[in-house]
Scaffold this motif. Structure first.
Motif, PDB file in Angstrom:
ATOM      1  N   GLU A   1     -28.986  19.700 -64.402  1.00  0.00           N
ATOM      2  CA  GLU A   1     -29.658  19.045 -65.532  1.00  0.00           C
ATOM      3  C   GLU A   1     -30.748  19.922 -66.130  1.00  0.00           C
ATOM      4  O   GLU A   1     -31.041  19.851 -67.333  1.00  0.00           O
ATOM      5  N   ARG A   2     -31.352  20.758 -65.290  1.00  0.00           N
ATOM      6  CA  ARG A   2     -32.396  21.673 -65.774  1.00  0.00           C
ATOM      7  C   ARG A   2     -31.798  22.957 -66.353  1.00  0.00           C
ATOM      8  O   ARG A   2     -32.529  23.868 -66.742  1.00  0.00           O
ATOM      9  N   GLY A   3     -30.480  23.031 -66.391  1.00  0.00           N
ATOM     10  CA  GLY A   3     -29.829  24.208 -66.962  1.00  0.00           C
ATOM     11  C   GLY A   3     -29.664  25.362 -66.000  1.00  0.00           C
ATOM     12  O   GLY A   3     -29.284  26.475 -66.409  1.00  0.00           O
ATOM     13  N   GLU A   4     -29.922  25.150 -64.713  1.00  0.00           N
ATOM     14  CA  GLU A   4     -29.777  26.219 -63.730  1.00  0.00           C
ATOM     15  C   GLU A   4     -28.303  26.398 -63.350  1.00  0.00           C
ATOM     16  O   GLU A   4     -27.530  25.442 -63.323  1.00  0.00           O
ATOM     17  N   ARG A   5     -27.928  27.611 -63.082  1.00  0.00           N
ATOM     18  CA  ARG A   5     -26.591  27.914 -62.591  1.00  0.00           C
ATOM     19  C   ARG A   5     -26.709  28.901 -61.440  1.00  0.00           C
ATOM     20  O   ARG A   5     -27.451  29.881 -61.525  1.00  0.00           O
ATOM     21  N   ALA A   6     -25.963  28.658 -60.392  1.00  0.00           N
ATOM     22  CA  ALA A   6     -26.035  29.520 -59.216  1.00  0.00           C
ATOM     23  C   ALA A   6     -25.328  30.852 -59.471  1.00  0.00           C
ATOM     24  O   ALA A   6     -24.308  30.904 -60.172  1.00  0.00           O
ATOM     25  N   VAL A   7     -25.885  31.905 -58.916  1.00  0.00           N
ATOM     26  CA  VAL A   7     -25.166  33.180 -58.868  1.00  0.00           C
ATOM     27  C   VAL A   7     -24.101  33.041 -57.773  1.00  0.00           C
ATOM     28  O   VAL A   7     -24.436  32.748 -56.623  1.00  0.00           O
ATOM     29  N   PRO A   8     -22.825  33.215 -58.100  1.00  0.00           N
ATOM     30  CA  PRO A   8     -21.751  32.931 -57.117  1.00  0.00           C
ATOM     31  C   PRO A   8     -21.607  34.020 -56.068  1.00  0.00           C
ATOM     32  O   PRO A   8     -20.600  34.728 -55.997  1.00  0.00           O
ATOM     33  N   LEU A   9     -22.617  34.111 -55.207  1.00  0.00           N
ATOM     34  CA  LEU A   9     -22.629  35.182 -54.208  1.00  0.00           C
ATOM     35  C   LEU A   9     -21.426  35.132 -53.271  1.00  0.00           C
ATOM     36  O   LEU A   9     -20.961  36.167 -52.794  1.00  0.00           O
ATOM     37  N   SER A  10     -20.931  33.943 -53.009  1.00  0.00           N
ATOM     38  CA  SER A  10     -19.839  33.839 -52.039  1.00  0.00           C
ATOM     39  C   SER A  10     -18.587  34.577 -52.496  1.00  0.00           C
ATOM     40  O   SER A  10     -17.755  34.964 -51.670  1.00  0.00           O
ATOM     41  N   VAL A  11     -18.443  34.805 -53.798  1.00  0.00           N
ATOM     42  CA  VAL A  11     -17.248  35.494 -54.279  1.00  0.00           C
ATOM     43  C   VAL A  11     -17.225  36.940 -53.799  1.00  0.00           C
ATOM     44  O   VAL A  11     -16.153  37.567 -53.735  1.00  0.00           O
ATOM     45  N   LEU A  12     -18.380  37.470 -53.398  1.00  0.00           N
ATOM     46  CA  LEU A  12     -18.408  38.825 -52.841  1.00  0.00           C
ATOM     47  C   LEU A  12     -17.605  38.918 -51.551  1.00  0.00           C
ATOM     48  O   LEU A  12     -17.106  39.982 -51.194  1.00  0.00           O
ATOM     49  N   THR A  13     -17.466  37.795 -50.836  1.00  0.00           N
ATOM     50  CA  THR A  13     -16.714  37.809 -49.572  1.00  0.00           C
ATOM     51  C   THR A  13     -15.214  37.938 -49.788  1.00  0.00           C
ATOM     52  O   THR A  13     -14.465  38.114 -48.822  1.00  0.00           O
ATOM     53  N   THR A  14     -14.762  37.831 -51.045  1.00  0.00           N
ATOM     54  CA  THR A  14     -13.333  37.981 -51.346  1.00  0.00           C
ATOM     55  C   THR A  14     -12.954  39.423 -51.629  1.00  0.00           C
ATOM     56  O   THR A  14     -11.775  39.717 -51.856  1.00  0.00           O
ATOM     57  N   ASP A  15     -13.920  40.321 -51.638  1.00  0.00           N
ATOM     58  CA  ASP A  15     -13.688  41.676 -52.129  1.00  0.00           C
ATOM     59  C   ASP A  15     -13.152  42.602 -51.031  1.00  0.00           C
ATOM     60  O   ASP A  15     -13.122  42.243 -49.849  1.00  0.00           O
TER      61      ASP A  15
ATOM     62  N   ARG B   1     -13.174  45.142 -48.219  1.00  0.00           N
ATOM     63  CA  ARG B   1     -14.166  45.040 -47.149  1.00  0.00           C
ATOM     64  C   ARG B   1     -15.247  46.115 -47.244  1.00  0.00           C
ATOM     65  O   ARG B   1     -16.416  45.844 -46.956  1.00  0.00           O
ATOM     66  N   ASP B   2     -14.886  47.333 -47.622  1.00  0.00           N
ATOM     67  CA  ASP B   2     -15.911  48.369 -47.759  1.00  0.00           C
ATOM     68  C   ASP B   2     -16.864  48.053 -48.909  1.00  0.00           C
ATOM     69  O   ASP B   2     -18.076  48.269 -48.796  1.00  0.00           O
ATOM     70  N   ARG B   3     -16.314  47.550 -49.996  1.00  0.00           N
ATOM     71  CA  ARG B   3     -17.174  47.208 -51.126  1.00  0.00           C
ATOM     72  C   ARG B   3     -18.101  46.053 -50.766  1.00  0.00           C
ATOM     73  O   ARG B   3     -19.278  46.045 -51.124  1.00  0.00           O
ATOM     74  N   TRP B   4     -17.565  45.065 -50.070  1.00  0.00           N
ATOM     75  CA  TRP B   4     -18.386  43.936 -49.634  1.00  0.00           C
ATOM     76  C   TRP B   4     -19.463  44.420 -48.655  1.00  0.00           C
ATOM     77  O   TRP B   4     -20.612  43.969 -48.703  1.00  0.00           O
ATOM     78  N   ALA B   5     -19.118  45.355 -47.792  1.00  0.00           N
ATOM     79  CA  ALA B   5     -20.106  45.897 -46.857  1.00  0.00           C
ATOM     80  C   ALA B   5     -21.253  46.567 -47.606  1.00  0.00           C
ATOM     81  O   ALA B   5     -22.438  46.380 -47.272  1.00  0.00           O
ATOM     82  N   ASP B   6     -20.929  47.347 -48.631  1.00  0.00           N
ATOM     83  CA  ASP B   6     -21.972  48.004 -49.427  1.00  0.00           C
ATOM     84  C   ASP B   6     -22.829  46.978 -50.157  1.00  0.00           C
ATOM     85  O   ASP B   6     -24.062  47.098 -50.207  1.00  0.00           O
ATOM     86  N   ASN B   7     -22.193  45.974 -50.730  1.00  0.00           N
ATOM     87  CA  ASN B   7     -22.951  44.955 -51.467  1.00  0.00           C
ATOM     88  C   ASN B   7     -23.822  44.123 -50.533  1.00  0.00           C
ATOM     89  O   ASN B   7     -24.942  43.745 -50.894  1.00  0.00           O
ATOM     90  N   LEU B   8     -23.318  43.843 -49.334  1.00  0.00           N
ATOM     91  CA  LEU B   8     -24.128  43.094 -48.380  1.00  0.00           C
ATOM     92  C   LEU B   8     -25.354  43.907 -47.964  1.00  0.00           C
ATOM     93  O   LEU B   8     -26.470  43.372 -47.882  1.00  0.00           O
ATOM     94  N   ALA B   9     -25.158  45.186 -47.700  1.00  0.00           N
ATOM     95  CA  ALA B   9     -26.292  46.025 -47.326  1.00  0.00           C
ATOM     96  C   ALA B   9     -27.352  46.033 -48.418  1.00  0.00           C
ATOM     97  O   ALA B   9     -28.560  45.940 -48.143  1.00  0.00           O
ATOM     98  N   HIS B  10     -26.909  46.117 -49.668  1.00  0.00           N
ATOM     99  CA  HIS B  10     -27.864  46.079 -50.785  1.00  0.00           C
ATOM    100  C   HIS B  10     -28.550  44.725 -50.863  1.00  0.00           C
ATOM    101  O   HIS B  10     -29.772  44.639 -51.038  1.00  0.00           O
ATOM    102  N   LEU B  11     -27.769  43.677 -50.699  1.00  0.00           N
ATOM    103  CA  LEU B  11     -28.322  42.330 -50.780  1.00  0.00           C
ATOM    104  C   LEU B  11     -29.382  42.106 -49.713  1.00  0.00           C
ATOM    105  O   LEU B  11     -30.457  41.547 -49.979  1.00  0.00           O
ATOM    106  N   LEU B  12     -29.113  42.541 -48.498  1.00  0.00           N
ATOM    107  CA  LEU B  12     -30.064  42.352 -47.403  1.00  0.00           C
ATOM    108  C   LEU B  12     -31.321  43.203 -47.581  1.00  0.00           C
ATOM    109  O   LEU B  12     -32.385  42.861 -47.046  1.00  0.00           O
ATOM    110  N   SER B  13     -31.191  44.270 -48.339  1.00  0.00           N
ATOM    111  CA  SER B  13     -32.358  45.138 -48.555  1.00  0.00           C
ATOM    112  C   SER B  13     -33.334  44.561 -49.583  1.00  0.00           C
ATOM    113  O   SER B  13     -34.469  45.033 -49.678  1.00  0.00           O
TER     114      SER B  13
END
Length: 573
Positions: free
Chosen positions: A227-241, A243-255
């Protein structure tokens, strides 16, 4: 080793016969070449590899395959995306207590609904009750033969998550009994993530009513955010990628933030995940089948909405309950911790008893979701810190996931002319009979044979997983060809069928009792020391690879009446 290699040679015969029939090398010459490879291996590196394998087994706490090889080679080293390619999924039967108007809404649904939340709470409670009873050995205790295998296997579905790493993924250490994250469940709604306390400190699951109140509060929170116009960033879709790309993105995300590390730990250690889809998926007109409701159900569990596949799921999680707005439910799971029969038994326990209205404090009505969303404790937001790079990667990952899903399909065939009872009355083995039917169907639709995989559970062994049954045999090929030849008599066809069934049943017994060939061949091949220049032509032969190119992969599932059937996956590659 000699026995395994002789069985391997026999398994090549139908492929070589087919090659000859299509103008390739004559059967005797091709066979002789493979016999020469096998004999050379037996005289040379074979005994050394066998000794190394025996030494590995001697030093393995449980068994050589599961302790040191299987997870890596069968799952964690593979870099392909999990969506469609690896994860298993189960479509759960309907709950008869849910009103028809809810299950089959008159108009499209675009928000979470009361019955959806109630069924999700009930199923989560039942699954967690199963876990608690396993922990306490009230179900399948170690004192029983079944319990020795099943209890360990079933507990692998809880409190874990596959973690991406470059080259080879891993499992984390399991949370201790006192770890608060281990008492939570991950809840996903409209791509937002939440943690819900669902297990009490003493290990008992919270009541279904308590879990329902917390799920209602989460849904209310999501709706207010919308209702406030917020939309989630669909982070879970990264788990479909990849595996090496997801590993790199996870490392960046955790940093990006310590809070991201805390969120990831919560997701990893949580008991299970629950996905509440704020829609009831319907197939596009172009994909309509004989049972569009069931097909839509299967599609949504496997990969989500076709317009946005991969959303609202954490594909690395070992056990995810999925409930749509019309109360259809299913389970999705990452394959490496456990094979699909085990979670199907867990799911059967969850659904064998429908929603018990007496377990809840109030009847449902249309306004209940928002009306009871006040100061409910026991849940928290899991809001990631993201940057432009993460957002861009989500867009690209979603695009790649959609390409995978658009290039695949799943459907069902409900065959009602006869069933297992009739097959048994004819004194024929049902599993082997169905496998022969699949061989015939493949040949009739494609005009050729293919190497075929069927799963055999090695549950007789400590921490046993699976072995391969090579369905395509000389006898199954002979029967299929007889069925394709109109001049072959019925009596001859039946005699050939009986022989093919007998051969398949023997292969099944051998695989289930540790006398299959594919895991042993894998072990022998991996005992070669490439760094010392060891190699052998047996494992480099193109037929060795082709005999394991499973264009038709099949598995039976019969944990309960909800799951009885045979699944087959085929590739057009």
């Amino acid at each position: 080793m000699h026995t395994t290699l002789q069985k391997y040679l026999r398994s090549l015969e139908p492929i070589l016969l087919e090659d000859e029939a299509r103008g390739g090398t004559d059967f005797k010459t091709a066979c002789a070449a493979r016999v020469k490879l096998v004999e050379d291996f037996e005289r040379g590196l074979g005994p050394t590899c066998q000794e190394r394998l025996q030494e590995l087994n001697k030093n393995s706490p449980n068994n050589w395959l599961n302790d040191g090889i299987w997870l890596k080679k069968a799952y964690h080293e593979w870099r392909a995306p999990l969506i469609v390619n690896s994860n298993w999924w189960l479509a759960l039967g309907d709950d008869d207590g849910i009103p028809t108007s809810v299950r089959y809404p008159a108009s499209p649904v675009d928000r979470c609904a009361p019955w959806q939340i109630r069924r999700a709470a009930w199923l989560a409670h039942r699954v967690l009750d199963f876990k608690t009873r396993l922990d306490r050995q009230e179900l399948y205790p170690d004192t029983t033969r079944t319990g020795l295998w099943f209890r360990h296997s079933a507990l692998q579905a809880f409190n874990t998550c596959r973690i991406p790493q470059r080259e080879c993924d891993r499992f984390p250490s399991r949370p201790t009994a006192s770890d608060p994250d281990g008492h939570k469940i991950l809840v996903m709604v409209a791509d937002w993530m939440y943690a819900v306390e669902a297990i009490a400190p003493d290990g008992d699951p919270l009541s279904a009513a308590a879990i329902e109140r917390r799920l209602r509060a989460i849904v209310s929170d999501v709706e207010r955010r919308h209702e406030r116009g917020e939309r989630a960033v669909p982070l879970s879709v990264l788990t479909t990628d990849d595996r090496d790309r997801w590993a790199d993105n996870l490392a960046h995300l955790l940093s990006l933030s310590p809070s991201n590390r805390a969120i990831f730990t919560t997701i990893t250690n949580s008991a299970i995940a629950v996905s509440l889809d704020n829609y009831a998926y319907d197939l596009p007109e172009s994909q309509r089948t004989s049972d569009p409701d069931l097909t839509a159900h299967l599609h949504n569990i496997r990969s989500g909405h076709s317009d946005r596949p991969g959303h609202n799921r954490w594909y690395d999680k070992a056990f995810t309950l999925i409930v749509e707005a019309n109360a259809r439910a299913g389970v999705l799971g990452e394959h490496s911790p456990v094979d699909a029969l085990v979670p199907s038994i867990i799911a059967d326990y969850a659904i064998v008893q429908g929603v018990d209205e007496a377990a809840f404090s109030s009847a449902l009505d249309a306004d209940v979701v928002l009306a009871q969303s006040g100061d409910v404790e026991g849940w928290e937001r899991l809001d990631w810190v993201v940057d432009a790079k993460v957002e861009a990667e989500c867009v690209e990952a979603a695009r790649r996931a959609k390409a995978i899903v658009d290039n695949s399909d799943n459907d069902e065939l409900v065959f009602d002319a006869y069933g297992v009872d009739w097959i048994k009355e004819a004194r024929l083995p049902p599993d082997a009979y169905i496998q022969m039917a699949l061989q015939l169907a493949w040949y009739r639709t494609r005009g050729e044979f293919t190497a075929t995989y069927e799963t055999a559970l090695t549950r007789l062994f400590k921490h046993g997983r699976t072995e391969t049954i090579r369905t395509l045999s000389t006898d199954s090929r002979a029967w299929v060809l007889a069925m394709a030849d109109p001049s072959t008599s019925t009596d001859t066809r039946f005699a050939l069928l009986q022989r093919a069934l007998q051969t398949h049943s023997q292969l099944t017994r051998e695989a289930a009792t540790g006398r299959g060939i594919d895991r042993h061949l894998l072990g022998l091949r991996l005992m070669l020391r490439a760094d010392a220049g060891e190699r052998h032509a047996l494992f480099e032969d193109e037929l060795f690879a082709r005999s394991q190119e499973w264009k038709l992969s099949t598995s039976g599932l019969s944990a309960g009446y909800q799951f009885r059937g045979t699944g087959c996956v085929h590739s057009l590659a």
